[in-house]
Design a protein around this motif. Structure first.
Motif, mmCIF file in Angstrom:
data_model
loop_
_atom_site.group_PDB
_atom_site.id
_atom_site.type_symbol
_atom_site.label_atom_id
_atom_site.label_comp_id
_atom_site.label_asym_id
_atom_site.label_seq_id
_atom_site.Cartn_x
_atom_site.Cartn_y
_atom_site.Cartn_z
ATOM 1 N N ALA A 246 36.231 1.756 23.456
ATOM 2 C CA ALA A 246 36.593 2.615 24.592
ATOM 3 C C ALA A 246 35.567 3.696 24.893
ATOM 4 O O ALA A 246 35.657 4.369 25.918
ATOM 5 C CB ALA A 246 37.956 3.269 24.336
ATOM 6 N N ILE A 247 34.560 3.893 24.010
ATOM 7 C CA ILE A 247 33.623 5.015 24.181
ATOM 8 C C ILE A 247 32.882 4.913 25.511
ATOM 9 O O ILE A 247 32.809 5.881 26.287
ATOM 10 C CB ILE A 247 32.640 5.075 23.002
ATOM 11 C CG1 ILE A 247 33.381 5.497 21.733
ATOM 12 C CG2 ILE A 247 31.503 6.053 23.298
ATOM 13 C CD1 ILE A 247 32.505 5.556 20.492
ATOM 14 N N ALA B 161 36.174 15.288 25.322
ATOM 15 C CA ALA B 161 35.814 15.435 23.907
ATOM 16 C C ALA B 161 34.710 14.463 23.525
ATOM 17 O O ALA B 161 33.779 14.815 22.772
ATOM 18 C CB ALA B 161 37.050 15.222 23.030
ATOM 19 N N VAL B 162 34.780 13.230 24.029
ATOM 20 C CA VAL B 162 33.750 12.235 23.712
ATOM 21 C C VAL B 162 32.397 12.673 24.273
ATOM 22 O O VAL B 162 31.364 12.599 23.590
ATOM 23 C CB VAL B 162 34.156 10.853 24.250
ATOM 24 C CG1 VAL B 162 32.985 9.871 24.192
ATOM 25 C CG2 VAL B 162 35.339 10.306 23.468
ATOM 26 N N THR C 98 42.526 17.258 16.258
ATOM 27 C CA THR C 98 42.320 16.047 17.056
ATOM 28 C C THR C 98 40.880 15.958 17.559
ATOM 29 O O THR C 98 40.243 14.901 17.471
ATOM 30 C CB THR C 98 43.303 16.031 18.237
ATOM 31 O OG1 THR C 98 44.637 16.028 17.732
ATOM 32 C CG2 THR C 98 43.102 14.795 19.093
ATOM 33 N N VAL C 99 40.342 17.055 18.105
ATOM 34 C CA VAL C 99 38.968 17.023 18.635
ATOM 35 C C VAL C 99 37.965 16.815 17.505
ATOM 36 O O VAL C 99 36.970 16.097 17.666
ATOM 37 C CB VAL C 99 38.673 18.314 19.426
ATOM 38 C CG1 VAL C 99 37.225 18.324 19.906
ATOM 39 C CG2 VAL C 99 39.617 18.430 20.621
ATOM 40 N N GLU C 100 38.204 17.418 16.330
ATOM 41 C CA GLU C 100 37.321 17.177 15.191
ATOM 42 C C GLU C 100 37.326 15.697 14.818
ATOM 43 O O GLU C 100 36.269 15.101 14.544
ATOM 44 C CB GLU C 100 37.776 18.010 13.987
ATOM 45 C CG GLU C 100 37.406 19.475 14.080
ATOM 46 C CD GLU C 100 37.880 20.249 12.871
ATOM 47 O OE1 GLU C 100 37.456 21.406 12.717
ATOM 48 O OE2 GLU C 100 38.678 19.701 12.085
ATOM 49 N N ASP D 7 34.046 13.152 14.978
ATOM 50 C CA ASP D 7 33.595 12.416 13.804
ATOM 51 C C ASP D 7 33.631 10.915 14.044
ATOM 52 O O ASP D 7 32.772 10.160 13.555
ATOM 53 C CB ASP D 7 34.445 12.779 12.594
ATOM 54 C CG ASP D 7 34.155 14.170 12.076
ATOM 55 O OD1 ASP D 7 34.967 14.700 11.292
ATOM 56 O OD2 ASP D 7 33.097 14.731 12.454
ATOM 57 N N ALA D 8 34.625 10.447 14.806
ATOM 58 C CA ALA D 8 34.697 9.015 15.121
ATOM 59 C C ALA D 8 33.516 8.597 15.998
ATOM 60 O O ALA D 8 32.947 7.506 15.828
ATOM 61 C CB ALA D 8 36.022 8.695 15.808
ATOM 62 N N VAL D 9 33.137 9.453 16.951
ATOM 63 C CA VAL D 9 31.966 9.157 17.798
ATOM 64 C C VAL D 9 30.716 9.087 16.922
ATOM 65 O O VAL D 9 29.908 8.147 17.022
ATOM 66 C CB VAL D 9 31.817 10.231 18.899
ATOM 67 C CG1 VAL D 9 30.494 10.036 19.643
ATOM 68 C CG2 VAL D 9 32.981 10.163 19.874
#
Length: 956
Positions: free
Chosen positions: A70-71, A92-93, A166-168, A172-174
C-alpha cells in the motif's frame, strides 16, 4: 490496469486501520467501511473501533492489505479526497519517507529479537512535525485487533494505541520495508538487516558487523563525564573523549594525547583516528551536542550545561552506545537525595469539641542526603536553585523537576483523610504512605473514636414523649458523640429497631444542650413513601416540635423562616430540585433516611446531597448500608464523612476487591477497624435486642411448575443460552440479566411472562400454593403482606384474589403520597386480608405490624433487601409471631439460588453488605447448570399428571 489497493484506499467512506506487526515490515492494513461490506472481505475479526464517538469492541468484516503493497498507493493519493484515517495514514507515510531521504534511519531490534530498520534520530523540526501528525491521528486509524482489558467494574474495555505509538509504528514499517532489496544480502554478505525474511540475531554483534565496527580491532571510543572542581561551584561539567582497549578496559588513551603525539605515533593510530571520526559522525545524528566535536580539527573535550548532563545520563546513553560511543561516569558522581512527605497540623475546631472536617492539613516534604536529614535552610536553597545539578555539603546532587516541585510544594490534605490514617487506614500520596502518628491531636482523636463504647447510654431528653429501650439509649449516645465531634456517620440498625425515634431524641437533646451553637433546625430527606411516617412519629414523640413538610407542587418554607427547634421533612426528588434553596439554611443536622438512595456517588441525587448542609452533622439511616457492593458504603460515607475512605477508584481496586472477591481477612479487619467509629450496626438477632421482638419463622415453600410453565421455562433457556454462547462484555451481561428476568416471570405465572391478563387458575404452581396459604391465613383471622418485584404481577394477583373473595390492597410506585398513606392506614385498621406490595415502592420505611405473615412471591436475590421487606411486619411494635414465606419453584434457578444466598449472607456479616454481580460473571457452563430445569418430574416429555402438580383442581 488500476491498482486494486489504490482503488480500495480511494473508495468513499473507507477506513484504514494500521495493524503493527513484528517485524514492522510485516504490518498490514485493516480496510473496513462503517456502512457496507467490502468485496472479498476476510472473515469477521474482533476489532476495537470508534462507534458514536466512543471506542468500543465490536465485530467487523475487514479486507486485509499488506502495508508494503500500500505504500506506493498512499504516496500517490490525494488526502483531500479520502476519509480522515486514510489521509492521516498517507501523511504519516510521506513524512517518514522524507526523514529516510535525509538519512534518519538506523538498525535496531524488535521485542522478539529480530532485525529491523527504524526511523531516527530526528532533528528538532522533524520532531515537531511528528508531534503534529500524531496529535491529529484519528481514532479510526488506531483501532486494534482483540486487545481488551477489564475495567474496575469488570467490563471489557479496548486498549487503543495513542497517535504517537501509531505514527512511530508506521514510520518504522516504512523504514524496515524500503531499506531492503533482493540483492542486498549478496552485497553485504549476511542476511541481517538485508533480507525480507525475519532474522533472529545477537544485537550488538550483528549491528556492529553491519556497520563495520568490528573486525579491524579498532579501540573503543568513550566519552567520560567529569564534575567541575570543588573550588569552582559555578563551573561546567565536562565530557572528554578517550580510546579504550577492546580486550583490556584498563588501557585508556585520552584523545587529546593523539593530537599531541609525534607524526610517527599518529600513523600507528590511524585506524583509531578513523574510528573516532566515524563514531562521532554516527553519534552526532543521535545527540546534537556531539556535533560540536565535528566543528574542530582536534576534538577532545566538551563543556556541558545541566540539561545536557541530564540527557547524557538518561536513555540517550544506550542509543549512543549502540553506535559505538560508550558513556562513562563515576559511580559516586551524585549523592543520594531522597524525600518523604510529612503532615502538619490537625483538624480545626468549630467551637467546643466539634471539629471542622472540611478544614485542610498541610503536606510538606522532608529531604535527606545520604541518610542525613537536610535543614530547612538547605531545602529552601535547593528549592530556589535554577540548576538541576547542585553541590551541597561537598557533594553533587542531581535534581529532577519532580524533586524541585516537592520542595516547593505545600499540598493540602483533607482532615477526614488524616483521621482515617490515624485510625489505621493508609494515607498514600505520590506512592508514599504518610505516617500521622507524630501528630498528637490526630492521635488523641483516633483514641477517642476507638473508645466510643456502644454500651454507653444517654438517657432520653425530658421533652421526649416516650421511653427509649436500652439499645436505643446507646444509639442516642453514639449519635450525640458523633454530632458533638462533627464527624457524622451511619446508623445502620436493622429495619424496625426505631432509628426514627433515636434521631428525634437526638434533635431534642441538641435543643436542651447548653451549647447555643447546637440550637439549629434538623432537615430530614427521605423517600416520599415515608414522609408521612416521619411526621406522625415526630408529632408523637416530640409534640412540642413544629414539623414542616416541604414537598409537593405548592411547597414553601414558613414566612417567618425555619426556627432552631423545627424539623423540616422533604424528599430526595425535592432536595435535588431545590438544593440551592435548602443549602441557604444553616441546618444543625441533616438526616438522609433510606440512605441507599445515594449509593451511586455520581447520580444527580448524590451530588445534590453533597451541596446541602456543608458544615452540618450528616447522619445516614439505612438498614442496608451495602445493598449490592462495597462501593455503596463508600458513597454513603462520602456524604456523611467526605474523604474517610479515600478516592473511589483506590477504594474499589485496593479495598473492595480484596474484601469482596478475595475475602482477605486482614483487609476485612482493617476496613472494619476504620468503619467501627462511624457506623453503628445492630441486628434484631443481637442478644440484647431479641427479647424485645416476637419470634420470627422463615420458610422456603418449594412449589412445582405446571406443564405449561416447564415447557416455557425450557424454551427460554434453550433460546437464550444459544445467544449467550456467542456474546461477550456488555452484550453478554444484558443477555444474562434478561434471561434471569424472563425465567422469574415464567416461575411467577405464564400470563406474567406472556403479557396476558388471564386466565389465571391452574396455570402456575406458585399461584396455587400462594392462594392455598392465604386461605389458611384468612381462616386464622390474620393478614399477610405479599411482595413482588413486578407491578404487572401485583395487578394480576390483585385481580385474581379479589375474584376469590379476598380483601386486597395494592401499593406501588405509581401511587401518590396521599394514596400510599391512606392504604397503609387502612391495612393497619384491619380493612384488608392481603396487602400486595411492589418491593421497590414498599420494601422500606413502612410500619405494617397488622400483618403476621410475609410472602415473597418472587425473590429479589439480595438477602438485605428481602430482610428489609420482611421487617415491615417484624419490627418494634409487633406483638405476635411473624412467619416469612419464600416461594421457590422446584428444580429452577430459584431453587439453586436459594441455597447460594447463605454464602452471600456470610459476606454481609463480614462487611455489612451483599451483592449479586456473580450471576452475570458466571461462565457459560456454570450459567447453564444454574438455569437448566432439573428434577425427574420435568425430565423429557414424561411430565407428571397435572393434578399431581397443582392439587385437586383438575387439568386445564
Amino acid at each position: 490496469m488500476t491498482d486494486p489497493v489504490a482503488a480500495l484506499l480511494g473508495t468513499a467512506g473507507i477506513e484504514a486501520t494500521f495493524v503493527p506487526s513484528d517485524p514492522p515490515r510485516s504490518s498490514w492494513l485493516a480496510l473496513w467501511h462503517p456502512a457496507q461490506l467490502l468485496p472479498d472481505a476476510d472473515a469477521s475479526l474482533r476489532l476495537a473501533l470508534p462507534i458514536d464517538e466512543r471506542i468500543v469492541a465490536t465485530e467487523a468484516a475487514v479486507r486485509r492489505v499488506s502495508f508494503a503493497d500500500a505504500i506506493d498507493a498512499l504516496v500517490a493519493i490525494d488526502p483531500t479526497t479520502v476519509g480522515a484515517s486514510v489521509a492521516a495514514l498517507a501523511t504519516a507515510v510521506r513524512w517518514a519517507l522524507g526523514q529516510i531521504a535525509a538519512g534518519s534511519i538506523r538498525p535496531g531490534l524488535t521485542p522478539s529479537g529480530r532485525d529491523t530498520w527504524q526511523l531516527g534520530p530526528l532533528a528538532a523540526s522533524a520532531r515537531a512535525d511528528f508531534d503534529a501528525i500524531a496529535a491529529a491521528y484519528p481514532a479510526a486509524g488506531r483501532a486494534t485487533i482483540s486487545r481488551l482489558s477489564t475495567d474496575a467494574d469488570g467490563r471489557d474495555m479496548p486498549l487503543i494505541p495513542t497517535g504517537r505509538h501509531t505514527v512511530e509504528a508506521i514510520a518504522d514499517a516504512v523504514a524496515d520495508t524500503l531499506a531492503r532489496t533482493s540483492a542486498l544480502p549478496q552485497a553485504v554478505g549476511h542476511d541481517a538487516f538485508a533480507t525480507t525474511r525475519p532474522v533472529t540475531i545477537d544485537a550488538r554483534a550483528a549491528i556492529e558487523s553491519y556497520q563495520g565496527l568490528a573486525g579491524d580491532r579498532a579501540p573503543l571510543v568513550t566519552l567520560r563525564l567529569r564534575p567541575p572542581s570543588p573550588l569552582d561551584l559555578d563551573g561546567d561539567f565536562t565530557a572528554s573523549l578517550a580510546f579504550q582497549h577492546r580486550d583490556d578496559a584498563s588501557v585508556v588513551l585520552p584523545v587529546g594525547a593523539l593530537w599531541e603525539a609525534p607524526p610517527r605515533i599518529r600513523e600507528r593510530l590511524a585506524t583509531a583516528e578513523a574510528e573516532l571520526w566515524s563514531t562521532l559522525r554516527r553519534a552526532a545524528k543521535i545527540w546534537l551536542p556531539i556535533g560540536r566535536f565535528l566543528d574542530t580539527d582536534r576534538p577532545s573535550e566538551l563543556k556541558l550545561d545541566d540539561d545536557e548532563v541530564d540527557e547524557l545520563l538518561g536513555p540517550i546513553a544506550n542509543r549512543l552506545g549502540a553506535v559505538g560511543l560508550s558513556i562513562l561516569a563515576p559511580n559516586d558522581l551524585f549523592a543520594a537525595l531522597s524525600f518523604r512527605p510529612v503532615l502538619v497540623g490537625a483538624p480545626t475546631s468549630l467551637g467546643g469539641t466539634r471539629l471542622d472536617l472540611s478544614s485542610l492539613l498541610e503536606l510538606q516534604w522532608e529531604g535527606s542526603l545520604d541518610g542525613e536529614q537536610l535543614t530547612d535552610t538547605e531545602l529552601a536553597e535547593l528549592a530556589r536553585s535554577k540548576r538541576s545539578l547542585i553541590r551541597l555539603r561537598g557533594q553533587w546532587i542531581k535534581l529532577d523537576d519532580r524533586s524541585i516541585q516537592r520542595m516547593r510544594e505545600r499540598r493540602a490534605v483533607a482532615a477526614t483523610s488524616a483521621v482515617a490514617a490515624a485510625l489505621g487506614s493508609e494515607l498514600v500520596i505520590d506512592g508514599y504512605t504518610i505516617d500521622v502518628s507524630d501528630l498528637r491531636p490526630l492521635r488523641d482523636l483516633a483514641q477517642r473514636l476507638r473508645s466510643i463504647d456502644s454500651n454507653e447510654q444517654l438517657s432520653a431528653p425530658e421533652a421526649l414523649d416516650g421511653t427509649l429501650r436500652p439499645y436505643q439509649e446507646r444509639g442516642l449516645a453514639w449519635l450525640d458523640e458523633m454530632d458533638r465531634l462533627g464527624l457524622g456517620g451511619i446508623l445502620a440498625d436493622d429495619m424496625g429497631l426505631g432509628k426514627t425515634v433515636q434521631v428525634i431524641a437526638l434533635h431534642l437533646t441538641r435543643m436542651a444542650s447548653n451549647d447555643a451553637d447546637r440550637h439549629k433546625p434538623m432537615l430530614v430527606i427521605c423517600p416520599a413513601s415515608v414522609v408521612g411516617n416521619w411526621e406522625r412519629e415526630t408529632k408523637r414523640f416530640a409534640p412540642g416540635v413544629r414539623v414542616i413538610r416541604y414537598h409537593g407542587a405548592t411547597r414553601t418554607l414558613p414566612d417567618d423562616g425555619v426556627r432552631p427547634s423545627d424539623v423540616v421533612l422533604t424528599t430526595y426528588g425535592v432536595a435535588r430540585r431545590d438544593r440551592v434553596l435548602l443549602a441557604d439554611t444553616d441546618w444543625g443536622i441533616v438526616i438522609t433516611d433510606e440512605a441507599q438512595a445515594i449509593k451511586n456517588p455520581n447520580s444527580h441525587t448524590a451530588r445534590a446531597m453533597r451541596a446541602i448542609g456543608r458544615t452540618s452533622t450528616r447522619i445516614a439511616l439505612t438498614g442496608t448500608p451495602v445493598q449490592n457492593q462495597l462501593t455503596d458504603l463508600w458513597a454513603i460515607l462520602d456524604w456523611t464523612t467526605p474523604g474517610l475512605l479515600g478516592p473511589l477508584e483506590r477504594f474499589r481496586s485496593e479495598i473492595a476487591t480484596a474484601v469482596e472477591r478475595d475475602r482477605d481477612p486482614v483487609e476485612t479487619e482493617r476496613l472494619n477497624q476504620l468503619l467501627r467509629p462511624f457506623l453503628l450496626r445492630r441486628r434484631k438477632t443481637d442478644p440484647d435486642i431479641a427479647p424485645d421482638l416476637p419470634p420470627k419463622t422463615e420458610t422456603n415453600e418449594i412449589v412445582p411448575l405446571t406443564v405449561e410453565q416447564a415447557a416455557l421455562y425450557r424454551a427460554v433457556v434453550d433460546e437464550t443460552m444459544a445467544n449467550i454462547a456467542g456474546s461477550e462484555g456488555f452484550a453478554r451481561r444484558g443477555l444474562v440479566l434478561g434471561l434471569v428476568t424472563r425465567l422469574k416471570q415464567v416461575c411467577n405465572h405464564p400470563a406474567h411472562f406472556l403479557g396476558e391478563t388471564g386466565p389465571l387458575p391452574r396455570r402456575s404452581g406458585k399461584l396455587t400454593a400462594a392462594t392455598e396459604l392465604l386461605e389458611v391465613i384468612r381462616q386464622e383471622s390474620d393478614a399477610a403482606l405479599v411482595f413482588t418485584q413486578y407491578v404487572a404481577m401485583a395487578e394480576l394477583l390483585d385481580t385474581y384474589w379479589q375474584q376469590l373473595g379476598f380483601r386486597t390492597l395494592v401499593l406501588h410506585g405509581g401511587l401518590s403520597l396521599t394514596e400510599r398513606d391512606a392504604r397503609v392506614a387502612a391495612f393497619q385498621r384491619g380493612e384488608a386480608d392481603v396487602f400486595i406490595i411492589s418491593l421497590r415502592a414498599g420494601g422500606v420505611g413502612l410500619n405494617l405490624t397488622a400483618a403476621t405473615h410475609v410472602l415473597h412471591y418472587d425473590r429479589w436475590w439480595n438477602p438485605a433487601v428481602e430482610d428489609q421487606a420482611s421487617d415491615r411486619a417484624w419490627r418494634i411494635g409487633q406483638t405476635r409471631p411473624v412467619q416469612i414465606h419464600r416461594l421457590v419453584c422446584e428444580g429452577t434457578i430459584e431453587d439453586r439460588i436459594a441455597a447460594m444466598l447463605d454464602d452471600k449472607r456470610g459476606l454481609a456479616d463480614a462487611v455489612v453488605g451483599s451483592g449479586e454481580e456473580w450471576i452475570s460473571q458466571l461462565s457459560d457452563d456454570e450459567l447453564e447448570r444454574l438455569v437448566s430445569l432439573s428434577g425427574d418430574r420435568y425430565g423429557g416429555d414424561d411430565f407428571a399428571d397435572e393434578a399431581d402438580l397443582v392439587g385437586d383442581e383438575g387439568t386445564p
